[in-house]
Design an enzyme around this catalytic site. Structure first.
Site: not given
Ligand SMILES: *[C@@H]1O[C@H](CO)[C@@H](O)[C@H](O)[C@H]1NC(C)=O
Ligand SMILES: *[C@@H]1O[C@H](CO)[C@@H](O)[C@H](O)[C@H]1NC(C)=O
Ligand SMILES: *[C@@H]1O[C@H](CO)[C@@H](O)[C@H](O)[C@H]1NC(C)=O
Ligand SMILES: *[C@@H]1O[C@H](CO)[C@@H](O)[C@H](O)[C@H]1NC(C)=O
Ligand SMILES: *[C@@H]1O[C@H](CO)[C@@H](O)[C@H](O)[C@H]1NC(C)=O
Ligand SMILES: *[C@@H]1O[C@H](CO)[C@@H](O)[C@H](O)[C@H]1NC(C)=O
Ligand SMILES: *[C@@H]1O[C@H](CO)[C@@H](O)[C@H](O)[C@H]1NC(C)=O
Ligand SMILES: *[C@@H]1O[C@H](CO)[C@@H](O)[C@H](O)[C@H]1NC(C)=O
Ligand SMILES: *[C@@H]1O[C@H](CO)[C@@H](O)[C@H](O)[C@H]1NC(C)=O
Length: 764
Positions: A149, A220, A539
């Site tokens: 990520d 994220h 996600s």
């Protein structure tokens, strides 16, 4: 001179959705992932790395177009050990041509940009400290989850390692130093941190990497990794919304972050280097909330790299993508990974509008600021389209009626934002209201019925007033879960014969850790910061399944990735919390079909005890690749060996779901055909069981199961059956679906598989 075009990808997060922007630049060299045949390596070379360097060096020398030859060292980006036999390199077109004639060259693909798919979910999934998957798995103790990520914010409380035992000695990972990052930032929870950007830099040697380390500058990765395995953090909330103790799905599992997604771009060369390293380091589960659209299996570096992970018994969880509700938008439709769709939870965030006649009305809201309890005059401004009129109003709450046209809520929202006032009330039934709720000004969103009450109140009073209380969290929302509109739909482009997605998990408004220096929202003109953020997307759904898979890994360390996937799928729920079939927000609230949600909504406690499993070995996947008529070279690209046994090609993978295509456009009217599937199930229940098959009736199809009774005498015994679907050669509807269930006579286990019949045809 012809120039190749490369694309750079940028991720931009606005409100709760991450949007991708691309721009195009011209470049002479390009990055390639090059597959080599190691058996062709001359004995003179001590290892593959030196062979690749020598190969590149001779390619550069031969390439006449090269006016300013660079050294092979600068051409080689990565040597890969597990994910492929080969390397990545920056090559001019002439060098690439020359390389194709080098001994041992198998194939190459151009580097691609990759899409990032962007407190309460554990309760909604019935995870409970007293019984079920949490205590049985010791909360995922000692399972190691690798997350590919954007990095981590290691100081987050969610990475606190209080009460965790020492890092397992089998772990070979590292906590790499870099900008604002050193090894003292890892601990017994965050046990690895590595970063990969050589591919990104090879695309543009002048690039400035803003944070050359595993530290997260986008948020994220901090969010997804703490959704997998964040520890307990008391009093977490998003500006007062979703308050409570935050934690991940597997609170005692370990996390290793592999940063390969950068603010400056995300490339497959870096991502597969990260997967390669994760395999070497010894992760048990890989979580990847990213993917590539519209590529064949043998050209999808992520599909190829994850095949190597599966060979090492690593469970791989991926996101379906956020391109719904259109069909055939799904990525990661790879037969050896689990592909996760996003659903809603039973939680809403809102505000209460209190009219001066004491009537209270609840609506949706996520305004992050503080709001006074004072009463203000309230005024109805119809569709709020007259900006001149809006700008004349002072010190009032403005009420707007959405006319329901395309983008009308968007226009109203922007008009109010520009005019500025005390607060706004939007009466709307727009399905995109989620995009507006994190408003930078005080705003509440009402359904029509409640809006009518407010408008009637305003019209029948000479001096109407109201106050608003924000930061309300409402649990028990019905119906839930529902399939989100944005979650990408199957069939899978890369392998339509395997039904995808596989499963649905919470993906909407998920609360997880957030870097405190990255703005999470705006209040008027000011950026506001928080340690926990609400994000939506597949996600967010993918790491839920990664964490739940870690729980199963802790209980069943020897199960194959396919067995764990089967347990998750066959025990998932098709029914919502009102007892009705789960509905699809992207399909006008019709019952969701398996092309939207897969087998169903993940149920971790039931997955502990699946009864039967549909297992698959690496050879089963090879049989599938052979059945797909891939060339030996294409198969070799995926399996990394030239001795693939294609003596038993088969399109019928032993999968816990069924998809049949009835799409013969030239068929005679009313002509029918039969599609057959063979399946083998393994009894993983303790002792002997008799299972009976049941198929939900599907109008227009005849589905039969033979035999319809399976008797198991011992644990791990295997039994086979055949499922046949008779239907028209050309189906008149796009999708028909139903379910096969195997139930044991003691009603201890119900093993459910979705069945889809479709007239879709994947055009390649
Ligand atoms: C690592 O970084 C932390 C925080 O920046 C600092 O306090 C510590 O001294 C550093 N440790 C080493 C070994 O450099
Ligand atoms: C890199 O920077 C140098 C000096 O600023 C410039 O001459 C060159 O054109 C740049 N190259 C690229 C690929 O942007
Ligand atoms: C980033 O860090 C690595 C390892 O510390 C170093 O080798 C590399 O040169 C750095 N890259 C940039 C662009 O600063
Ligand atoms: C809201 O109030 C809290 C508590 O007084 C304060 O900490 C926070 O900064 C305020 N939020 C904003 C956006 O001003
Ligand atoms: C907006 O309202 C003003 C009065 O406040 C009026 O003069 C004007 O014509 C209106 N504009 C439109 C486009 O309706
Ligand atoms: C939403 O409202 C518009 C107009 O107010 C109406 O035409 C439309 O049918 C409504 N849609 C739904 C799904 O209720
Ligand atoms: C593979 O090739 C065989 C023989 O040509 C053909 O019968 C079969 O339909 C092909 N399968 C696929 C999936 O294209
Ligand atoms: C290939 O697989 C078949 C079973 O499908 C087996 O009988 C055969 O021995 C295998 N061949 C080799 C070379 O391993
Ligand atoms: C196809 O089936 C329908 C309904 O069973 C029937 O009405 C129709 O005549 C049939 N058409 C042909 C060409 O057999």
């Amino acid at each position: 001179m012809a120039a190749d075009i490369t694309k750079h990808l940028y991720v931009y997060c606005w409100v709760s959705f991450c949007v991708l922007f691309m721009f195009i630049k011209l470049a002479k060299s390009d990055n390639y992932i090059v597959h080599m045949d190691i058996s062709a390596m001359p004995k003179a070379f001590s290892n593959q790395h030196t062979w690749y360097l020598a190969t590149l060096s001779s390619v550069s020398a031969k390439s006449k177009a090269e006016t300013n030859p660079t050294t092979p060292f600068s051409k080689l980006i990565y040597t890969y050990n597990h994910v492929i036999q080969g390397f990545s390199a920056s090559l001019t077109p002439a060098e690439l041509e020359s390389l194709k004639n080098s001994p041992g060259y198998v194939s190459s693909v151009k580097d691609r940009v990759v899409k990032v798919d962007t407190t309460h979910s554990f309760e909604f999934l019935d995870l409970n400290s007293g019984t079920g998957a949490w205590p049985v798995s010791s909360f995922g103790k000692d399972v190691i989850v690798g997350v590919i990520d954007t990095g981590v914010w290691p100081e987050s409380e969610s990475f606190n390692d209080d009460g965790m035992s020492d890092v397992p000695s089998r772990w070979k990972g590292e906590c790499e130093s870099g900008t604002q990052f050193n090894s003292s930032l890892c601990n017994k929870k965050l046990i690895g941190a590595r970063f990969f950007n050589k591919g990104l830099i090879a695309h543009n040697s002048n690039i400035t990497i803003s944070m050359n380390s595993t530290r997260d500058t986008e948020g994220h990765g901090t969010h997804t990794s703490t959704t997998v395995a964040g520890t307990y953090v008391k009093d977490a909330s998003y500006f007062g919304y979703a308050p409570g103790t935050a934690r991940g799905m597997a609170p005692m599992a370990r996390v290793a972050m592999y940063k390969a997604l950068w603010e400056e771009g995300a490339y497959t060369t870096d991502i597969i280097a990260a997967i390669d390293q994760a395999i070497t380091d010894g992760v048990d589960v890989l979580s990847m909330s990213l993917g590539l659209d519209g590529v064949d299996l043998y050209e999808d570096p992520i599909a190829i790299a994850t095949f190597a992970a599966i060979e090492k018994n690593i469970f791989v969880s991926t996101s379906a993508g956020n391109e719904g509700p259109d069909v055939e938008t799904l990525h990661n439709g790879t037969p050896w990974v689990i592909t996760v769709a996003a659903g809603t939870m039973d939680r809403d965030f809102g505000a209460t509008l209190i009219l001066s006649n004491k009537v209270s009305i609840n609506g949706l809201a996520q305004y992050p600021g503080n709001f006074t309890s004072t009463e203000f005059p309230i005024v109805f401004m119809d569709t709020c389209s007259n900006k001149t009129e809006l700008s004349k109003i002072k010190q009032k709450i403005i009420v707007c009626q959405d006319p329901g046209k395309e983008d009308s809520l968007d226009d109203q929202f922007n008009n109010i934002l520009a005019a500025g006032n005390i607060a706004a009330v939007f009466i709307t039934n727009s399905s995109s209201v989620d995009v507006f709720v994190q408003s930078p000004f005080p705003a509440i969103f009402l359904v029509q019925k409640d809006g009518d009450t407010v408008v009637d109140f305003i019209k029948s009073n000479t001096d109407p007033k109201a106050s608003i209380v924000f930061k309300k969290t409402i649990l028990g929302i019905k119906p839930s879960p529902r399939v989100t509109s944005y979650t990408s739909r199957g069939p899978s482009y890369s392998c339509p014969l395997v039904l995808k997605p596989d499963i649905m998990a919470p993906g909407d408004s998920v609360l997880a850790a957030w870097p405190p220096n990255i703005a999470a929202a705006r209040v008027n003109q000011d950026l506001v910061f928080t340690n926990f953020n609400l994000l939506s997307g597949t996600s967010m759904a993918c790491p839920h399944v990664s964490g739940i898979a870690a729980l199963l890994k802790a209980v069943y360390p020897n199960w194959s990735p396919a067995a764990i996937r089967s347990a998750l799928m066959t025990t998932s729920d098709q029914i919502d919390n009102t007892g009705s079939p789960i509905k699809d927000i992207g399909g006008n609230l019709r019952p969701a079909d398996p092309l939207a949600m897969g087998a169903g909504h993940v149920n971790p406690n039931k997955a502990l005890n699946p009864g039967l499993i549909y297992d698959a070995t690496v050879q089963d996947y090879v049989d599938l690749l052979c059945g797909l008529n891939f060339t030996q070279q294409q198969i070799k690209t995926i399996t990394k060996t030239s001795s693939n046994n294609c003596s038993n090609p088969s399109l019928d993978l032993n999968y816990p779901s069924f998809i049949a295509f009835f799409n013969d456009r030239g068929a005679k009217p009313n002509s029918t055909t039969v599609v057959e599937f063979g399946r083998t199930v393994t009894n993983v229940g303790d002792g002997s069981f008799t299972y009976k098959a049941n198929v939900t009736p599907i109008n227009g199809l005849k589905v039969t199961v033979e035999p319809d009774t399976l008797v198991f005498k011992t644990k791990y015994e295997k039994k086979s059956y055949k499922l046949s679907i008779e239907g028209p050669k050309q189906l008149h509807k796009a999708v028909l679906f139903g379910y096969l269930t195997w139930e044991d006579s003691g009603k201890e286990h119900v093993v459910t598989s979705p069945i889809v019949a479709t007239s879709y045809k994947i055009e390649k």
